[in-house]
Design an enzyme around this catalytic site. Structure first.
Site, PDB file in Angstrom:
ATOM      1  N   ASN A 211       0.847  -1.187   0.000  1.00  0.00           N
ATOM      2  CA  ASN A 211       0.000   0.000   0.000  1.00  0.00           C
ATOM      3  C   ASN A 211       0.889   1.245   0.000  1.00  0.00           C
ATOM      4  O   ASN A 211       2.115   1.141  -0.068  1.00  0.00           O
ATOM      5  CB  ASN A 211      -0.950  -0.005   1.201  1.00  0.00           C
ATOM      6  CG  ASN A 211      -0.200  -0.138   2.512  1.00  0.00           C
ATOM      7  OD1 ASN A 211       0.593   0.728   2.890  1.00  0.00           O
ATOM      8  ND2 ASN A 211      -0.435  -1.243   3.224  1.00  0.00           N
ATOM      9  N   LYS A 290       8.821 -16.620 -11.279  1.00  0.00           N
ATOM     10  CA  LYS A 290       8.076 -15.459 -11.762  1.00  0.00           C
ATOM     11  C   LYS A 290       6.833 -15.895 -12.529  1.00  0.00           C
ATOM     12  O   LYS A 290       6.882 -16.764 -13.401  1.00  0.00           O
ATOM     13  CB  LYS A 290       8.964 -14.596 -12.660  1.00  0.00           C
ATOM     14  CG  LYS A 290       8.254 -13.380 -13.215  1.00  0.00           C
ATOM     15  CD  LYS A 290       9.148 -12.599 -14.162  1.00  0.00           C
ATOM     16  CE  LYS A 290       8.388 -11.447 -14.807  1.00  0.00           C
ATOM     17  NZ  LYS A 290       9.223 -10.721 -15.794  1.00  0.00           N
ATOM     18  N   LYS A 338     -14.129   0.239  15.186  1.00  0.00           N
ATOM     19  CA  LYS A 338     -12.819  -0.375  15.404  1.00  0.00           C
ATOM     20  C   LYS A 338     -12.451  -0.346  16.881  1.00  0.00           C
ATOM     21  O   LYS A 338     -11.888  -1.301  17.419  1.00  0.00           O
ATOM     22  CB  LYS A 338     -11.772   0.377  14.576  1.00  0.00           C
ATOM     23  CG  LYS A 338     -10.423  -0.293  14.492  1.00  0.00           C
ATOM     24  CD  LYS A 338      -9.528   0.433  13.464  1.00  0.00           C
ATOM     25  CE  LYS A 338      -8.393  -0.448  13.028  1.00  0.00           C
ATOM     26  NZ  LYS A 338      -7.599   0.161  11.931  1.00  0.00           N
TER      27      LYS A 338
END
Length: 404
Positions: A211, A290, A338
């Site tokens: 991210n 890969k 949360k």
């Protein structure tokens, strides 16, 4: 009134005196008031005019130069100092201070000062290891002086080893820490763990899932906690940030590695601040070769990563827990959910789509939500300043826990 913090810098003879000039410049730019005193041997390396220009104050070199007949210079400047910093400290100066000798401007002033004093040694590797030098340093530690460990590396004498004076940025950080600790005594000795940055979940030897987290918010929190006197462990994902001064850093890559690093240490901590952006999913299987292109495309099977914050919240002996919620909508609702779901003490929530308040920027705006229903807002500011505001709220969390 001049309310600048006052640093008295003592410079002794050694090639590292040039670093003392750089330190003086850094401190003045950081709005400290600096006065410099030099031994006669120090003048062989850097002239007093250099320090006078950098500090914008007179430089003290001789006990018997008394420009003001109403004051005794070495007593006046000793009383003036908030902190004394001896950098570089030669073996000779260390020996004279350890044995109570006061026969020049530097030694008489240090002996007359009641301010806290720090010593940054600089000398040849074998000289530093000499039993007499070590004995003198131990004596000074017993007398209340604090030492700044020298670095290892190439020395001016041609040797490589321990003895190189710490860098000006590290000495500057120590001076910052000195004053910050004094302002926040409740943090002194607290054990704090901070997570920061992203995680990377391997797809194949070339690719990974991650991210946009830069780690800047977590690093700012670790730096500020260390400055306040906490013993800080920073568990960092893959980032390109320098380790904050006084912080023990542990580098990890994946969510699983971060989980192990955190959980192995969590119960020994007073506070855990989980600022890292941990990947929620990872490939079910990491390929050893890969992945090749396919005309029809590929389906990547994903599985959930471990929820570190929830695991922390389920501990029987848990530290104060502070989480982060980076959201794009319904920020308060998700943050409060949360807070309850993970069984933690506070959530710092921010919008990742608001200008200046997301990933890979130097600023942040946050809302803090607490289990007791309280809420606090931190407007847009630098992440280092935001870290100060966040930490200001944490002592109430451990105090309320002690009261229960």
């Amino acid at each position: 009134m001049n309310d600048k913090k006052r640093v008295l810098l003592a410079v002794s003879g050694g090639i590292a005196a040039f670093k003392a000039a750089a330190l003086t410049s850094r401190l003045v730019q950081a709005d400290y008031e600096v006065k410099v005193m030099m031994t006669k041997n120090a003048l062989n390396f850097v002239g007093e005019v250099t320090f006078q220009a950098l500090s914008r104050n007179p430089v003290y070199t001789d006990t018997f130069i008394e420009p003001d007949p109403e004051k005794i210079a070495h007593i006046d400047v000793a009383d003036w100092a908030d902190v004394v910093f001896i950098a570089p400290a030669s073996a000779d100066l260390i020996a004279r201070l350890a044995n109570g000798m006061a026969d020049d401007m530097v030694s008489t002033t240090i002996m007359a000062s009641t301010a806290p004093a720090y010593i940054a040694p600089a000398m040849n590797v074998h000289m530093y290891a000499n039993p007499a030098v070590q004995r003198n340093m131990q004596q000074l530690e017993q007398d209340g002086y604090q030492f700044v460990e020298p670095d290892e590396g190439y020395l001016a004498c041609g040797y490589t080893g321990k003895g190189r004076m710490a860098e000006p940025e590290d000495l500057h950080a120590m001076i910052d820490h000195h004053f910050t600790r004094a302002a926040h005594p409740e943090w002194n000795g607290k054990r704090v763990l901070v997570t920061a940055g992203p995680t990377q979940e391997v797809i194949d030897p070339v690719r990974f899932l991650s991210n946009r987290s830069s780690g800047k918010m977590g690093f700012a929190l670790a730096a500020e906690a260390a400055a306040r006197g906490a013993a800080v462990t920073l568990v960092a994902g893959p980032v390109t940030l320098a380790t904050p001064h006084g912080v023990n850093r542990i580098d990890v890559q994946s969510a699983e590695e971060m989980y192990r690093a955190v959980m192995n240490r969590a119960e020994a901590m007073d506070v855990v601040i989980k600022a890292a952006a941990v990947s929620d999913y990872k490939p079910a299987e990491a390929l050893t070769e890969k992945m090749k292109k396919s005309v029809d495309g590929e389906v990547l099977h994903m599985v959930r990563t471990v929820d570190i914050l929830a695991e922390l919240g389920s501990l029987e002996k848990k530290p104060v827990l502070v989480g982060f919620a980076a959201e794009s909508e319904n920020i308060e609702a998700y943050a409060r959910e949360k807070l309850q779901k993970k069984n933690i003490d506070a959530v710092c929530a921010n919008s990742v789509v608001a200008e200046g308040s997301g990933f890979q920027v130097d600023t942040n705006s946050l809302d803090l939500f607490f289990r007791n229903g309280q809420k606090a807002h931190i407007p847009l500011m630098s992440k280092s300043d935001a870290a100060k505001h966040i930490l200001n709220h944490i002592p109430q969390l451990w105090k309320s826990r002690y009261d229960r």
